[in-house]
Design a protein around this motif. Sequence first.
Motif, mmCIF file in Angstrom:
data_model
loop_
_atom_site.group_PDB
_atom_site.id
_atom_site.type_symbol
_atom_site.label_atom_id
_atom_site.label_comp_id
_atom_site.label_asym_id
_atom_site.label_seq_id
_atom_site.Cartn_x
_atom_site.Cartn_y
_atom_site.Cartn_z
ATOM 1 N N GLY A 723 41.747 19.491 21.624
ATOM 2 C CA GLY A 723 41.642 19.480 20.179
ATOM 3 C C GLY A 723 41.604 20.856 19.550
ATOM 4 O O GLY A 723 41.235 20.989 18.385
ATOM 5 N N ALA A 724 41.967 21.901 20.299
ATOM 6 C CA ALA A 724 41.997 23.258 19.733
ATOM 7 C C ALA A 724 42.996 23.317 18.585
ATOM 8 O O ALA A 724 44.050 22.675 18.618
ATOM 9 N N THR A 725 42.673 24.086 17.563
ATOM 10 C CA THR A 725 43.539 24.187 16.388
ATOM 11 C C THR A 725 44.857 24.857 16.756
ATOM 12 O O THR A 725 44.955 25.587 17.747
ATOM 13 N N SER A 726 45.856 24.613 15.914
ATOM 14 C CA SER A 726 47.167 25.220 16.157
ATOM 15 C C SER A 726 47.083 26.745 16.110
ATOM 16 O O SER A 726 47.816 27.437 16.823
ATOM 17 N N GLU A 727 46.177 27.291 15.273
ATOM 18 C CA GLU A 727 46.016 28.744 15.198
ATOM 19 C C GLU A 727 45.511 29.302 16.520
ATOM 20 O O GLU A 727 45.976 30.335 17.003
ATOM 21 N N LEU A 728 44.537 28.595 17.132
ATOM 22 C CA LEU A 728 44.004 29.051 18.412
ATOM 23 C C LEU A 728 45.044 28.928 19.517
ATOM 24 O O LEU A 728 45.143 29.799 20.392
ATOM 25 N N VAL A 729 45.830 27.833 19.483
ATOM 26 C CA VAL A 729 46.877 27.654 20.489
ATOM 27 C C VAL A 729 47.890 28.788 20.389
ATOM 28 O O VAL A 729 48.274 29.400 21.394
ATOM 29 N N GLN A 730 48.337 29.072 19.167
ATOM 30 C CA GLN A 730 49.314 30.145 18.971
ATOM 31 C C GLN A 730 48.729 31.492 19.397
ATOM 32 O O GLN A 730 49.403 32.307 20.037
ATOM 33 N N ALA A 731 47.460 31.728 19.058
ATOM 34 C CA ALA A 731 46.821 32.996 19.416
ATOM 35 C C ALA A 731 46.682 33.139 20.923
ATOM 36 O O ALA A 731 46.797 34.250 21.469
ATOM 37 N N ARG A 732 46.412 32.016 21.610
ATOM 38 C CA ARG A 732 46.291 32.073 23.074
ATOM 39 C C ARG A 732 47.574 32.614 23.709
ATOM 40 O O ARG A 732 47.559 33.418 24.648
ATOM 41 N N TRP A 733 48.740 32.174 23.189
ATOM 42 C CA TRP A 733 50.011 32.634 23.766
ATOM 43 C C TRP A 733 50.408 34.001 23.210
ATOM 44 O O TRP A 733 51.150 34.739 23.873
ATOM 45 N N LEU A 734 49.890 34.360 22.043
ATOM 46 C CA LEU A 734 50.105 35.719 21.564
ATOM 47 C C LEU A 734 49.411 36.727 22.480
ATOM 48 O O LEU A 734 49.881 37.855 22.659
ATOM 49 N N LEU A 735 48.293 36.317 23.071
ATOM 50 C CA LEU A 735 47.620 37.181 24.039
ATOM 51 C C LEU A 735 48.527 37.474 25.226
ATOM 52 O O LEU A 735 48.554 38.595 25.752
ATOM 53 N N GLU A 736 49.283 36.457 25.679
ATOM 54 C CA GLU A 736 50.203 36.666 26.798
ATOM 55 C C GLU A 736 51.328 37.612 26.393
ATOM 56 O O GLU A 736 51.743 38.474 27.176
ATOM 57 N N GLU A 737 51.832 37.444 25.174
ATOM 58 C CA GLU A 737 52.884 38.343 24.717
ATOM 59 C C GLU A 737 52.347 39.774 24.593
ATOM 60 O O GLU A 737 53.061 40.745 24.866
ATOM 61 N N LEU A 738 51.065 39.889 24.202
ATOM 62 C CA LEU A 738 50.453 41.220 24.124
ATOM 63 C C LEU A 738 50.360 41.852 25.502
ATOM 64 O O LEU A 738 50.564 43.061 25.659
ATOM 65 N N ARG A 739 50.048 41.054 26.521
ATOM 66 C CA ARG A 739 50.020 41.563 27.896
ATOM 67 C C ARG A 739 51.383 42.127 28.283
ATOM 68 O O ARG A 739 51.487 43.191 28.900
ATOM 69 N N SER A 750 58.654 37.825 23.000
ATOM 70 C CA SER A 750 59.404 36.842 22.219
ATOM 71 C C SER A 750 59.203 37.031 20.719
ATOM 72 O O SER A 750 59.945 36.469 19.915
ATOM 73 N N GLU A 751 58.169 37.823 20.349
ATOM 74 C CA GLU A 751 57.893 38.100 18.948
ATOM 75 C C GLU A 751 57.029 39.351 18.850
ATOM 76 O O GLU A 751 56.444 39.786 19.842
ATOM 77 N N SER A 752 56.976 39.923 17.665
ATOM 78 C CA SER A 752 56.143 41.109 17.465
ATOM 79 C C SER A 752 54.677 40.734 17.643
ATOM 80 O O SER A 752 54.233 39.684 17.178
ATOM 81 N N VAL A 753 53.930 41.598 18.319
ATOM 82 C CA VAL A 753 52.544 41.259 18.616
ATOM 83 C C VAL A 753 51.705 42.528 18.656
ATOM 84 O O VAL A 753 52.167 43.601 19.045
ATOM 85 N N SER A 754 50.448 42.394 18.184
ATOM 86 C CA SER A 754 49.462 43.473 18.228
ATOM 87 C C SER A 754 48.096 42.846 17.977
ATOM 88 O O SER A 754 48.000 41.661 17.611
ATOM 89 N N VAL A 755 47.048 43.639 18.176
ATOM 90 C CA VAL A 755 45.696 43.131 17.921
ATOM 91 C C VAL A 755 45.537 42.750 16.458
ATOM 92 O O VAL A 755 44.977 41.696 16.120
ATOM 93 N N GLN A 756 46.053 43.583 15.549
ATOM 94 C CA GLN A 756 45.935 43.302 14.124
ATOM 95 C C GLN A 756 46.701 42.032 13.751
ATOM 96 O O GLN A 756 46.254 41.250 12.904
ATOM 97 N N ARG A 757 47.848 41.828 14.398
ATOM 98 C CA ARG A 757 48.632 40.622 14.105
ATOM 99 C C ARG A 757 47.874 39.366 14.546
ATOM 100 O O ARG A 757 47.890 38.342 13.855
ATOM 101 N N ILE A 758 47.213 39.461 15.682
ATOM 102 C CA ILE A 758 46.405 38.330 16.157
ATOM 103 C C ILE A 758 45.247 38.069 15.201
ATOM 104 O O ILE A 758 44.916 36.922 14.896
ATOM 105 N N LYS A 759 44.633 39.153 14.698
ATOM 106 C CA LYS A 759 43.545 38.995 13.718
ATOM 107 C C LYS A 759 44.046 38.281 12.468
ATOM 108 O O LYS A 759 43.394 37.363 11.954
#
Length: 764
Positions: A723-739, A750-759
């Motif tokens: 039941g995690a929100t869509s924002e959390l799901v997207q952020a979880r995979w943004l962490l992988e893109e950040l790695r 696959s997309e632009s990513v940074s700590v500020q973007r995740i925030k």
Amino acid sequence: MDPTSDFLSLVNLWNHIESEQRKLSSSQFRKLCKKEFLNYLRIREWQDLMRQLTQIIKPLGLNLKGAKVNPDGIHKSLLAGLLSQLGLRQEPKKIPGKKPKPSREYLGSGGRKFLVFPGSNLAKKPPEAIMSAELVETSALYARMNAEIDTAWAEEIAGDLCKRSYSDPHWEKKLGAVIGLEKVVLFGLPIVASRKMQYSKVDAGFSRELFIRHALVEGEWHSVQQFEKRNKEVIAELAQLAERTRNPGLVPDEEDLFRFFNNRIPLDVFSTRSFEGWWKVMKLEQPELLTISQEKLFGERVEEPAEHDNPTLWLQDGQQLKLSYRFDPGAIDDGVTVEVPLELLSSVQPESFDWLVPGMRLELVTELIRTLPKTIRRNVVPAADWAKKTLDLLPDQPSGRLTEVLASNLQRLSGVKIEAGDFDVDKLPTSLRMSYKIVDDKGQEIGLENDVEKLRTKLKDQSRGAVASIASKINSDLEREISSWDFDELPKEISLDIGANKVSAFPAVVKIKKGQVAIKVFSQKTDQLAQHPRGVAELIRMATPSVAKYVEDHLTGDEKLALATLQYGNIESFVQDLYVALANQELKALDSGMIFTRKEYEAVRDKVGAIALERSFEVAKDLNEIARAQREALKAISNANAMAFLTVLSSEKDHVAQLTPKNILTETGLARLPRITTYLKAVSERVRKLAENPGRDRESASELAKAIAVFEAAGGSIPLTAGATSELVQARWLLEELRVSLFAQSLGTSESVSVQRIKRHLKL
């Protein structure tokens, strides 16, 4: 042989060899080596290495002068590189009626338990703490090449690697200060269990509160002050007056006295010593500052509040809730309590209750102002005066969050930037926080808390059951187990009448376990959103004919091996997992992500059945690539067996496991599946670059840690909760893109990513 250290045994052996070689000729020394079972060639290699090291250190001004043994120095030097290889001997197991035998088991970093290797000098008499050069697992996990150490060395050497926690803050009358216990943990190993320390170094505010309560209010200190004698006389006089007027409110309780001293004692006074230093000067200027009186304690006498100030009914969104009042400082229901029927628990909105009743709002606002940080609070003192100014601007009827409205008005009045988060609501006394009493259909209390969210969590199942019971009276066939979609439509929401109140119920198809589905009624829409798609997906899986036999006959050997590597016990389990993943994908493609009619269900079911066979082979190819990347990542981790990078390597090994969980298709989602290969390749890339530029890796790891902290602060976790929100799901995979961006830029994101973007994505 040294009984306390295998390392010193090697030093002794070296000194022995050097001594004997100086005495003997070359041939005699060879004979000695053979006689003492020493390998002459290995000794020569050892000596060559020693000569090389001697040459290296000469430019540094270091010189080796003869054989020397410095046990502590040697062990401290080794310990700097073996901080993750410590062990503390476990307490013996207590068996009733028997004397406990000394334990030979050690607790190491990360919760590992091991024994001293029988061939070690320390095996016969294991010390309390050891360090080990290596841990080898045979019939058990054994520590080889060991030495007894003092854990104080580890704390000194580890420095910031140690994690410290503080507990049990308490007032000690003899010391005249708040004392706490400090625990020091190194890589999960408690090297200091409980050490006394001045708690004011950790939390001066809390220490100040304990000082006031114990020393000034309860008199638990050795300082003799004149105002204490006078205060006791005043309290005795008030007690006599209370007896005559039968008004117990005239006698100050502990909270009254605490507030009195709290409003007068500076923030930097938190012990007997600091108080005496401050009071020595202050009593010359204001000798009566700490002498209590009825006026100082209670101010002007207040008449009995009107119904408007202390109402007996609370109206919220058309619901009528009873209010009750109690004067019992320290009790959880001190102040005002709202009575909430169990069926209404999920629909109660706590924001308006935070305003309390009008008669208590002035005190509430005053105390909230006092919880502001010192840098802000000094602009709005005295708090009581600013509370009165602010109260005139507050609406009579609660509207919005109190802290937000209060912050806005205070900022307008003071010109100082104040935000809602600056108020520390947790510091409010119980009397200024609404209490919630939950009652069943018979009016019996089943829960009482100041935090309605705690009650919702605690009574979640009971609340759901109560709402479902009422819903079943409307539709007796609503809650039941089902094996197919045997109804035309499931209502999205049901409105229920409970006395003079209304409450909503939310039916959902729920997966009980694999192959078992039921319709359940929830009291909160969030539960419906979390459970319904999973239940529908399971129902579709059960209704879709299996193509496992055909898929098995046409998969390549590598693809079958890949499925086994990724924890699929057989082709059938892979196909069944694919059905659920396909159903999830089709449901997410819908606008609402939810279906409630037979027509919608059959459309999704038929779509899954139509594409399942073709998608099986496409997904099998993706999984083959993932399994290959997984093997490469684990191989890279295994080959990079460097002591300096153990923490990183262990973390990356866990990361590989997170990327390849059981039922990877449903856990990851088909849309994200192709990127898993890239994420695994990024692991291999990071490990390969680790030794080349560890400094850069640390910088990147620090950036990643910031992003993970942001993610967790927003309520995220890996793996994601149901039941995690869509924002959390997207952020979880943004962490992988950040790695990928940080450790393997060549692979591309696959997309632009940074700590500020995740925030920004998480709206923090």
